[in-house]
Scaffold this active site. Structure first.
Site, PDB file in Angstrom:
ATOM      1  N   ARG A 104     -33.338 -10.197 -42.293  1.00 30.41           N
ATOM      2  CA  ARG A 104     -32.504 -10.399 -41.091  1.00 30.41           C
ATOM      3  C   ARG A 104     -31.130  -9.836 -41.433  1.00 30.41           C
ATOM      4  NH1 ARG A 104     -31.558 -15.532 -37.224  1.00 30.41           N
ATOM      5  NH2 ARG A 104     -33.523 -14.672 -36.512  1.00 30.41           N
ATOM      6  N   HIS A 131     -35.752  -7.707 -32.277  1.00 30.27           N
ATOM      7  CA  HIS A 131     -36.236  -8.984 -32.826  1.00 30.27           C
ATOM      8  C   HIS A 131     -37.756  -9.058 -32.558  1.00 30.27           C
ATOM      9  CE1 HIS A 131     -36.169 -12.860 -34.461  1.00 30.27           C
ATOM     10  NE2 HIS A 131     -35.406 -13.515 -33.610  1.00 30.27           N
ATOM     11  N   GLN A 134     -39.847 -12.389 -32.831  1.00 31.66           N
ATOM     12  CA  GLN A 134     -39.598 -13.276 -31.691  1.00 31.66           C
ATOM     13  C   GLN A 134     -40.483 -12.876 -30.509  1.00 31.66           C
ATOM     14  OE1 GLN A 134     -37.320 -16.026 -31.366  1.00 31.66           O
ATOM     15  NE2 GLN A 134     -38.657 -16.265 -29.595  1.00 31.66           N
ATOM     16  N   ASP A 217     -31.274 -15.487 -23.054  1.00 20.40           N
ATOM     17  CA  ASP A 217     -30.802 -15.576 -24.442  1.00 20.40           C
ATOM     18  C   ASP A 217     -29.278 -15.666 -24.379  1.00 20.40           C
ATOM     19  OD1 ASP A 217     -30.545 -15.460 -27.213  1.00 20.40           O
ATOM     20  OD2 ASP A 217     -30.879 -13.296 -27.346  1.00 20.40           O
ATOM     21  N   CYS A 257     -35.267 -17.855 -26.641  1.00 23.42           N
ATOM     22  CA  CYS A 257     -35.632 -17.695 -28.057  1.00 23.42           C
ATOM     23  C   CYS A 257     -34.959 -18.753 -28.934  1.00 23.42           C
ATOM     24  CB  CYS A 257     -35.275 -16.303 -28.531  1.00 23.42           C
ATOM     25  SG  CYS A 257     -33.527 -15.908 -28.304  1.00 23.42           S
ATOM     26  N   ARG A 286     -43.372 -19.204 -33.306  1.00 27.35           N
ATOM     27  CA  ARG A 286     -42.892 -18.294 -34.349  1.00 27.35           C
ATOM     28  C   ARG A 286     -43.786 -18.421 -35.588  1.00 27.35           C
ATOM     29  NH1 ARG A 286     -37.648 -16.496 -34.267  1.00 27.35           N
ATOM     30  NH2 ARG A 286     -38.391 -15.258 -36.026  1.00 27.35           N
TER      31      ARG A 286
END
Ligand code: CP
Ligand code: NVA
Length: 299
Positions: A104, A131, A134, A217, A257, A286
């Site tokens: 990340r 992402h 996700q 988001d 998310c 996830r």
């Protein structure tokens, strides 16, 4: 055979992405039934975090444990990726100890450079651009509700960011009918999603009218904190709240998310609405989606 990475959904075929969604569904069923699924015994995953995380960090760690392997957390301060040591040298070193690397970080090019220099699979756990893990969990979440992703109407409202880009990539591979609703200046970057099919609207009421899923988001992603005041103004009419949901079909479910900035892009009454919100099922997914990705890369 060349090693595989999971840097972007766009790098994979429709067949591979749909296979991964089915596998994540099967692995979740096995976990729910209490069946052991130790498919990666003795394997190790290195996890590099240049940005904070709750879901990504814990779900990858638990995924490796439940698959019979283990995960090692490496925080930004410890590793000094690109500062204490070059990205290629970190890639080469971790490849000698571990079977896969998750990263990340900020610049997408860092994840790409790591993957290019690692002898083992590299997984994108979020960059400024994408992402993908996700979006794979989101795919599982929508699949569980609908049983088929083709033609599912997904409306994303807010900042066209890393999550949006990966959802657009996902729509390309699955036949999801995606609408992005963002104010001027915050729409998807053509350089990233140029050839993809998505509907772009600026009016949230029109955008949710036929939605099966409404996704939002944060307006300010990690690392963009300086733009907070400017964005709060630009997005003030883009909140997912009860008034907006009145314009959506009754069956429409809400996705986020997480982490959420409650009271900004989403209200408490929406995120806590047991009829509408499936955000914690989405968070759990996830774990299952990443197990499928790990097994696919390492088997
Ligand atoms: N959704 C997500 O990636 O959460 P974290 O930032 O907590 O990992
Ligand atoms: N767009 C958000 C996603 C967090 C999971 C960010 O990059 O901060």
């Amino acid at each position: 055979m060349a090693k595989k990475n999971f840097i972007s959904i766009a790098d994979h075929t429709e067949k591979e992405i749909n296979y991964l969604i089915r596998q994540s569904y099967n692995l979740k069923a096995q976990a729910r039934a209490g069946k052991k699924h130790e498919l990666l015994p003795g394997e190790s995953l290195a996890m590099i975090f240049d940005k904070p995380s709750t879901r990504t960090r814990v779900s990858f760690d638990v995924a490796m444990y439940e698959l019979g392997g283990h995960a090692i957390n490496i925080s930004a301060g410890e590793c000094g990726l690109g500062a204490r040591e070059s990205v290629p040298d970190v890639a080469r070193t971790l490849s000698r100890f571990c079977d896969a690397i998750m990263i990340r970080t900020f610049g997408h090019e860092t994840a790409v450079e790591l993957a290019a220099n690692a002898a083992v699979p590299v997984i994108n756990g979020l960059t400024d651009l994408l992402h993908p893990c996700q979006a794979m969990a989101d795919a599982l979440t929508m699949y569980e509700v609908t049983g088929d992703l083709k033609g599912v109407k997904l409306t994303y409202i807010g900042d066209a960011n890393n999550v949006t880009n990966s959802l657009i990539n996902l729509a390309d591979k699955t036949g999801i009918d995606i609408t992005v609703c963002s104010p001027k200046g915050y729409t998807p970057d053509k350089k990233i999603v140029g050839d993809s099919k998505y509907r772009l609207l600026s009016d949230p009421s029109a955008a949710v009218k036929k939605a099966d899923f409404i996704y939002t988001d944060v307006w300010v992603s990690m690392g963009q904190e300086k733009s907070s005041a400017r964005k709060a103004k630009a997005f003030k009419n883009y909140q997912v709240n009860a008034r907006l949901l009145q314009k959506a079909p009754k069956h429409a479910k809400v996705l986020h998310c997480l982490p959420a900035h409650r009271g900004l892009e989403i209200t408490d009454e929406v995120i806590d609405d047991p009829e509408r919100s499936i955000v914690f099922e989405q968070a759990e997914n996830r774990l299952h989606a990443q197990k499928a990705i790990l097994v696919y890369l390492l088997k």
